[in-house]
Write an enzyme that holds these catalytic residues in place. Structure first.
Site, PDB file in Angstrom:
ATOM      1  N   SER A 115      18.821  29.355   6.078  1.00  0.00           N
ATOM      2  CA  SER A 115      18.902  28.946   4.687  1.00  0.00           C
ATOM      3  C   SER A 115      17.879  27.838   4.412  1.00  0.00           C
ATOM      4  O   SER A 115      16.688  28.061   4.571  1.00  0.00           O
ATOM      5  CB  SER A 115      20.334  28.506   4.366  1.00  0.00           C
ATOM      6  OG  SER A 115      20.565  28.537   2.980  1.00  0.00           O
ATOM      7  N   LYS A 167      30.239  21.194 -21.101  1.00  0.00           N
ATOM      8  CA  LYS A 167      30.029  19.952 -20.348  1.00  0.00           C
ATOM      9  C   LYS A 167      30.887  19.894 -19.089  1.00  0.00           C
ATOM     10  O   LYS A 167      30.505  19.266 -18.098  1.00  0.00           O
ATOM     11  CB  LYS A 167      30.324  18.745 -21.248  1.00  0.00           C
ATOM     12  CG  LYS A 167      29.906  17.414 -20.643  1.00  0.00           C
ATOM     13  CD  LYS A 167      28.412  17.392 -20.363  1.00  0.00           C
ATOM     14  CE  LYS A 167      27.989  16.053 -19.745  1.00  0.00           C
ATOM     15  NZ  LYS A 167      26.575  16.065 -19.364  1.00  0.00           N
TER      16      LYS A 167
END
Length: 292
Positions: A115, A167
Site C-alpha cells: 500500500s 459537515k
C-alpha cells in the site's frame, strides 16, 4: 598534581579531536564537498512501521541528496502503508532526487512494503524485494463504525449543530445516507486514481495494466517481479551492492545511516542544552480517515 595534569590532558585531547572533526566537516560542507575520507558512500534510510509522518524521512532524503559524498540512497521499506498525504510527500521527494539525476535511489523491501509502503517505493530507480516480501495492496480504504444502536441501549443521544448538511459526514453517531456514501466513494476513487497514476509513472507501466492489479490484492516479491512492480530479488545487502554498482562505486561500498536511538552523548548533551530528541517527542496521529 601529576594525576590532575593527566586528566586535564585527556579532556583537552578529547575536545581537540571533536573540534578537528567539526572544523573539517564545516569546511568541506562550505566547499560543496566532503573530505576524501567520507567519499563514495551509500546512504541507508529506513522507513519502518505505519507511515504517519513524512518529516523525518524527507529530512534525510534532502540531507543525503545534497551530500556530495553520498553517491546512492537505499530506502529500506518495511511498512504496511499509512496516511495518504505522508506517503505522497515521501513519493515526491524520492521522485525529485531521481529526476535530478545526480544520484540513484534504490528500494529494499523488508517483510512488508505494501500500500503506502509500495507507493513511496515506486518512483525509485530500482526496487529489490525478498522473494517472500509482501507488497502490492494498491488501493485506498476508509473504515467507519456506527455506534448509534449501542448509544440508544445505554440512553445516550447525540446532538449535532452544523452549518452544512454534509459537515458531519462519516459520523459514528448515525447511519450514513446513500448520498453521503456516494460522496465518500468519489473521494476514495480520486485518491485511488492518484495511486494508480503514481505507480504507472514511477514504474513506466501502462496505466491500464496497473488498474488490472490495483484492486487491493497483495503479492509476494517474486510475484511482483513477474508483474514489473519489482526489478530484482534480493536482500538488503544485495540492494546496497546494486546501488553502489549502478552509481559507479568500486569495491565494497561504505554505508552511512542514522541510528534513531539516541546515544550516550546525545542524551547527556541533550539534557545540558535543553534539546529534545525525536525519540522522546514522537506522537501518533489518528487524523487519517482514509489510508493507503
Amino acid at each position: 598534581m601529576a594525576k590532575r595534569h593527566l586528566i586535564l590532558g585527556i579532556v583537552a585531547t578529547f575536545f581537540l579531536i571533536i573540534l578537528f572533526f567539526i572544523v573539517t566537516y564545516s569546511i568541506s560542507t562550505i566547499a560543496g564537498k566532503k573530505a576524501p575520507v567520507f567519499s563514495d558512500r551509500v546512504a541507508l534510510i529506513r522507513v519502518e512501521g505505519i507511515i504517519l509522518d513524512s518529516r523525518e524521512t524527507i529530512e534525510q532524503l534532502k540531507r543525503y541528496g545534497k551530500d556530495n559524498s553520498v553517491k546512492a540512497i537505499v530506502l529500506r521499506v518495511d511498512s504496511p502503508g499509512g496516511g495518504v498525504v505522508p506517503s505522497q510527500e515521501i513519493y515526491e521527494e524520492v521522485k525529485k532526487i531521481r529526476e535530478k539525476g545526480e544520484k540513484k535511489v534504490v528500494v529494499s523491501m523488508g517483510s512488508v512494503a505494501a500500500s503506502g509502503g509500495y507507493y513511496i517505493a515506486c518512483p525509485a530507480d530500482k526496487i529489490v524485494a525478498n522473494p517472500g516480501s509482501i507488497t502490492g495492496s494498491i488501493g485506498v480504504i476508509m473504515e467507519l463504525a456506527n455506534i448509534e444502536g449501542l448509544l440508544e441501549k445505554i440512553g445516550v443521544k447525540s446532538i449535532v449543530i452544523k452549518s452544512g448538511r454534509h459537515k458531519d459526514i462519516g459520523s459514528v453517531m448515525r447511519e450514513m445516507s446513500a448520498e453521503e456514501k456516494e460522496i465518500l466513494q468519489k473521494v476514495l476513487d480520486d485518491v485511488h486514481n492518484q495511486f494508480v497514476e503514481a505507480v504507472a509513472n514511477g514504474r513506466g507501466i501502462n496505466e491500464d495494466e496497473v488498474r488490472n492489479i490495483a484492486d487491493g490484492r497483495i503479492f509476494t516479491g517474486r510475484q511482483a517481479k513477474e508483474m514489473g512492480l519489482v526489478d530484482e530479488i534480493g536482500n538488503l545487502e544485495d540492494t546496497i551492492k546494486l546501488a553502489a554498482q549502478i552509481s559507479g562505486i568500486k569495491g565494497e561500498p561504505k554505508v552511512v545511516s542514522e541510528d534513531k536511538r539516541p546515544g550516550f552523548l546525545e542524551l547527556f548533551l541533550g539534557d545540558i542544552l535543553g534539546r529534545k530528541t525525536d525519540t522522546f517527542k514522537k506522537k501518533v496521529s489518528f487524523d487519517y480517515l482514509f489510508t493507503y
